[in-house]
Design an enzyme around this catalytic site. Structure first.
Site, PDB file in Angstrom:
ATOM      1  N   CYS A 194       0.809  -1.338  -0.043  1.00 52.50           N
ATOM      2  CA  CYS A 194       0.048  -0.022  -0.055  1.00 52.50           C
ATOM      3  C   CYS A 194       0.771   1.186   0.033  1.00 52.50           C
ATOM      4  CB  CYS A 194      -0.941   0.175   1.199  1.00 52.50           C
ATOM      5  SG  CYS A 194      -2.070  -1.036   1.115  1.00 52.50           S
TER       6      CYS A 194
ATOM      7  N   ARG B 296       6.661  -0.642  -3.866  1.00 54.30           N
ATOM      8  CA  ARG B 296       6.189  -1.426  -2.741  1.00 54.30           C
ATOM      9  C   ARG B 296       5.358  -2.546  -2.892  1.00 54.30           C
ATOM     10  NH1 ARG B 296       6.871   2.616   1.564  1.00 54.30           N
ATOM     11  NH2 ARG B 296       5.199   1.607   2.604  1.00 54.30           N
TER      12      ARG B 296
ATOM     13  N   ASN C 180      -3.525   2.911   4.688  1.00 54.71           N
ATOM     14  CA  ASN C 180      -2.486   1.682   4.687  1.00 54.71           C
ATOM     15  C   ASN C 180      -2.405   1.108   6.131  1.00 54.71           C
ATOM     16  OD1 ASN C 180      -0.317  -0.003   4.611  1.00 54.71           O
ATOM     17  ND2 ASN C 180       1.326   1.672   4.510  1.00 54.71           N
ATOM     18  N   GLY C 181      -2.454  -0.346   6.069  1.00 53.54           N
ATOM     19  CA  GLY C 181      -2.517  -0.963   7.333  1.00 53.54           C
ATOM     20  C   GLY C 181      -3.676  -1.921   7.736  1.00 53.54           C
TER      21      GLY C 181
ATOM     22  N   GLU D 214      18.817 -17.757   0.708  1.00 49.37           N
ATOM     23  CA  GLU D 214      18.859 -16.608   0.289  1.00 49.37           C
ATOM     24  C   GLU D 214      18.663 -16.814  -1.354  1.00 49.37           C
ATOM     25  OE1 GLU D 214      17.845 -13.884   0.512  1.00 49.37           O
ATOM     26  OE2 GLU D 214      18.420 -12.452  -0.902  1.00 49.37           O
TER      27      GLU D 214
ATOM     28  N   GLU E  83      11.002 -15.940  -6.087  1.00 48.51           N
ATOM     29  CA  GLU E  83      10.105 -14.656  -5.504  1.00 48.51           C
ATOM     30  C   GLU E  83      10.022 -14.227  -6.996  1.00 48.51           C
ATOM     31  OE1 GLU E  83      11.124 -11.616  -2.867  1.00 48.51           O
ATOM     32  OE2 GLU E  83      13.359 -11.984  -3.305  1.00 48.51           O
TER      33      GLU E  83
ATOM     34  N   HIS F  22      18.147 -37.133   4.040  1.00 51.80           N
ATOM     35  CA  HIS F  22      17.406 -37.377   5.045  1.00 51.80           C
ATOM     36  C   HIS F  22      15.844 -37.314   4.644  1.00 51.80           C
ATOM     37  CE1 HIS F  22      20.702 -38.195   7.596  1.00 51.80           C
ATOM     38  NE2 HIS F  22      21.149 -36.833   7.552  1.00 51.80           N
TER      39      HIS F  22
ATOM     40  N   LYS G 140       7.076  -4.644  -1.549  1.00 51.88           N
ATOM     41  CA  LYS G 140       8.709  -4.257  -1.120  1.00 51.88           C
ATOM     42  C   LYS G 140       8.758  -4.226   0.343  1.00 51.88           C
ATOM     43  CE  LYS G 140      12.998  -3.133  -1.596  1.00 51.88           C
ATOM     44  NZ  LYS G 140      13.860  -4.135  -1.882  1.00 51.88           N
TER      45      LYS G 140
HETATM   46  O1  M6R Z   1      12.774  -4.158   4.497  1.00 46.25           O
HETATM   47  P1  M6R Z   1      12.905  -5.593   5.342  1.00 46.25           P
HETATM   48  O2  M6R Z   1      14.449  -5.831   5.088  1.00 46.25           O
HETATM   49  O3  M6R Z   1      12.581  -5.874   6.677  1.00 46.25           O
HETATM   50  O4  M6R Z   1      12.192  -6.545   4.476  1.00 46.25           O
HETATM   51  C1  M6R Z   1      12.102  -8.223   4.741  1.00 46.25           C
HETATM   52  C2  M6R Z   1      11.747  -8.842   3.762  1.00 46.25           C
HETATM   53  O5  M6R Z   1      10.108  -8.729   3.498  1.00 46.25           O
HETATM   54  C3  M6R Z   1      12.466  -8.548   2.464  1.00 46.25           C
HETATM   55  O6  M6R Z   1      13.793  -9.069   2.581  1.00 46.25           O
HETATM   56  C4  M6R Z   1      11.842  -9.717   1.295  1.00 46.25           C
HETATM   57  O7  M6R Z   1      12.115 -10.964   1.781  1.00 46.25           O
HETATM   58  C5  M6R Z   1      12.472  -9.385   0.110  1.00 46.25           C
HETATM   59  N1  M6R Z   1      11.405  -9.300  -1.085  1.00 46.25           N
HETATM   60  C6  M6R Z   1      13.321 -10.698  -0.381  1.00 46.25           C
HETATM   61  O8  M6R Z   1      13.987 -10.241  -1.489  1.00 46.25           O
END
Ligand code: M6R
Length: 595
Positions: free
Chosen positions: A2, A27, A99-100, A472, A479, A495, A590
């Site tokens: 949002c 975002r 937003n929220g 990672e 994603e 395992h 984001k």
């Molecule tokens: O802004 P932040 O680092 O707190 O965000 C945490 C996660 O939402 C963020 O790292 C998310 O996993 C990314 N999209 C990964 O690429």
């Protein structure tokens, strides 16, 4: 997650709001809308889909000097036009964006709004209907806002227009981010500074429970009880040019390529000419005296935390635990007295991390936030902040923030007890190795074509630090390319999970840790024997004939900083080949500002 933009001023409002919303696209959102106060009425335009779709439905001559806009990431109610913001009260007087999440929306509907007719499935409409009722009861909007805040439970950043007040814009904030921008002949509001940065660099923070009244000339801020607060503006250190893609097709590509420069910038910011680390002594003393350190984070930042634990335990010898922020509050471990917390967050706005921060501060523990965004919520609410200096990260997939997080964690860990390592030299080597990897992009494109152009499953495996990079790597690939990928401890595969290996399943082994390299190679052979399509990403000194990607050697502790680049590029090209929306992957935001 949002985005909110608002403006009150001298016209050009529509253009400013739409541009601001486009800036906030990163975002994540699934619908968008805008409301413009024409002086007599408030016109609302809303569409499911992208801002480009919304623009098609706004008359070209529509404009105003007061307006609000919103990008919605659905929580209550599917993405649709009727659920898009802005929402209006049934009497048409109030229009707002939110937003929220309102946690007690059902109770509010039953208790106060049983006679109201709702036009959407959102919790936001509950706010606007309730607020309209409170305006009728109390006679004016500020008093109604004070009463509203006593009834709402949850998180909300609100921008509100009153049809009867064409020269006033209202803002309310609780737990969700909202900044006020101070202009020359106009004032602005937005979910973050980027939305307004081409209009102003001067901002007012709003704290939880506060509301603000904006006119073209002035900004007034009030606390929860309506008492006026005197607050200075702060200047955001953001260059509007940082927001341009430059020669790159996608922000993600730009940001991956920025990584060597980011490492060099961090070296400059944190190490002086005498090779001393420039970290506030108070932060170092707090960490040095900690009986135990807890690292809390989400997603990619959590993966950085796993490496950070190794840095702190190796270089500072302080027992360290890493927890997912979203689990921590509900599943709190035993926290010994004298513990200290580190929050890692690119955005500084992640709601799960923030909930944990509030909880541990209430218990009396001290916290350090490592973030990319100065003035962000997690930065303001912690005792200390260390900045990443990575520049704005726009692509949803975090890349340069991860390597910046590892670098700042390494510098901090080393500084706690003056670990004997020439960090300036070692990190400069890292930056050079990164330069070389960025030059290998054609090879990554070919590999992505070979391994990830079709198929729905993949694995990254590794041991020790390589395992954390494998986690990672898997997150990055899934994603943005939507390939179901698991990051696995190489030794754990046999395992159970090895049962998933089929003819052609891609399995990429990460090999940068000398003491486990042969074990990982054996695990790769095990899966190859069962039909897996294997590849290796290896540091030069451990390379063997037939390895797929060979990267420069760096200090063993810092291998995650370089190993992660090839897997970022592979994820990028996999998504590119599959025609995915690389910078704005489906369903993702984001900045995850709801719990
Ligand atoms: O802004 P932040 O680092 O707190 O965000 C945490 C996660 O939402 C963020 O790292 C998310 O996993 C990314 N999209 C990964 O690429």
């Amino acid at each position: 997650m949002c985005g909110i933009v608002g403006m009150i001023g001298q016209g050009q409002t529509k253009a400013m709001i739409l541009k601001g919303l486009e800036t906030l696209e990163y975002r994540g959102y699934d619908s968008a809308g805008i409301a413009l106060h024409t002086g007599r009425a408030v016109d609302v335009y809303r569409e499911k889909g992208r801002i480009a779709d919304l623009k098609k439905h706004i008359p070209t001559d529509a404009d105003a000097h007061l307006g609000i806009g919103h990008t919605r990431w659905a929580t209550h109610g599917r993405p649709s036009q009727r659920n898009s913001h802005p929402h209006q009260s049934s009497n048409g007087r109030l229009t707002l964006v939110h937003n929220g999440v309102i946690e007690n929306e059902k109770q509010l509907r039953q208790e106060y709004l049983h006679d109201s007719i709702f036009a959407s499935d959102t919790d936001t409409e509950v706010i606007v209907q309730l607020l309209a009722q409170l305006v009728e009861k109390h006679g004016d909007l500020p008093t109604a806002i004070i009463a509203l805040q006593q009834l709402l439970h949850g998180s909300y950043a609100l921008a509100i227009i009153d049809r009867e007040q064409p020269d006033v814009l209202y803002a309310v904030k609780n737990k969700s981010p909202l900044l006020i921008g101070k202009g020359e002949e106009a004032n602005y509001l937005g979910s973050d500074a980027l939305a307004m940065i081409d209009k102003t660099k001067n901002f007012y923070e709003l704290n939880d429970g506060e509301y603000a009244i904006l006119t073209a000339e002035a900004v007034e801020i009030f606390d929860r009880e309506g008492k006026k607060i005197i607050r200075e503006t702060f200047e955001a250190q953001i260059d509007a040019n940082d927001l341009a893609k430059g020669p790159f097709k996608h922000y993600m590509m730009k940001e991956m390529n920025e990584q060597p420069a980011v490492i060099r910038r961090i070296i400059q910011a944190y190490i002086n000419d005498q090779n001393e680390t420039l970290i506030d002594q108070q932060i170092l003393t707090t960490l040095r005296n900690a009986k135990r350190i807890f690292i809390l984070a989400a997603g990619t930042s959590y993966h950085a935390g796993l490496v950070g634990k190794q840095y702190i335990e190796t270089m500072a010898q302080i027992p360290t635990e890493v927890h997912l922020a979203s689990e921590f509050v509900y599943n709190m471990p035993f926290i010994p007295e004298g513990s200290c917390f580190i929050f890692i967050s690119q955005s500084g706005e992640t709601a799960d991390s923030r909930a944990a921060l509030v909880a541990i501060r209430e218990l009396g523990f001290e916290a350090l936030t490592i973030t990319n965004v100065p003035g962000s919520t997690l930065s303001r609410e912690a005792n200390y902040t260390l900045l990443l200096h990575a520049g704005p990260e726009i692509a949803v997939a975090s890349t340069k923030a991860y390597t910046a997080q590892l670098t700042v964690l390494a510098l901090t860990a080393a500084a706690i007890r003056n670990y004997d390592l020439d960090l300036k030299f070692e990190l400069a080597r890292v930056a050079t190795a990164m330069d070389h990897i960025c030059e290998m992009h054609e090879q990554f494109e070919m590999l992505a074509q070979n391994y990830f152009s079709h198929g729905q499953h993949a694995f990254y495996i590794g041991r020790h630090l390589d395992y954390f990079v494998a986690l990672e790597a898997a997150l990055k690939l899934k994603e943005i390319s939507y390939i179901h990928t698991e990051g696995f401890a190489a030794g754990e595969l046999k395992h159970g999970t090895i049962a998933l290996i089929e003819e052609g399943t891609p399995v990429v082994g990460l090999i940068a840790q000398a003491k486990v390299a042969n074990h990982t190679r054996s695990n790769l052979q095990e899966v190859a024997a069962r039909g897996a399509h294997t590849a290796t990403i290896v540091c030069e000194s451990l390379a063997q004939a037939g390895d797929t990607v060979i990267i420069d050697d760096v200090h063993e502790l810092f291998t995650p900083l370089v190993m992660v680049l090839p897997v970022q590029f592979l994820a990028y090209y996999a998504a590119y080949i599959r025609d995915c929306d690389i910078d704005k992957p489906r369903n993702l935001a984001k900045s995850v500002t709801v719990e």
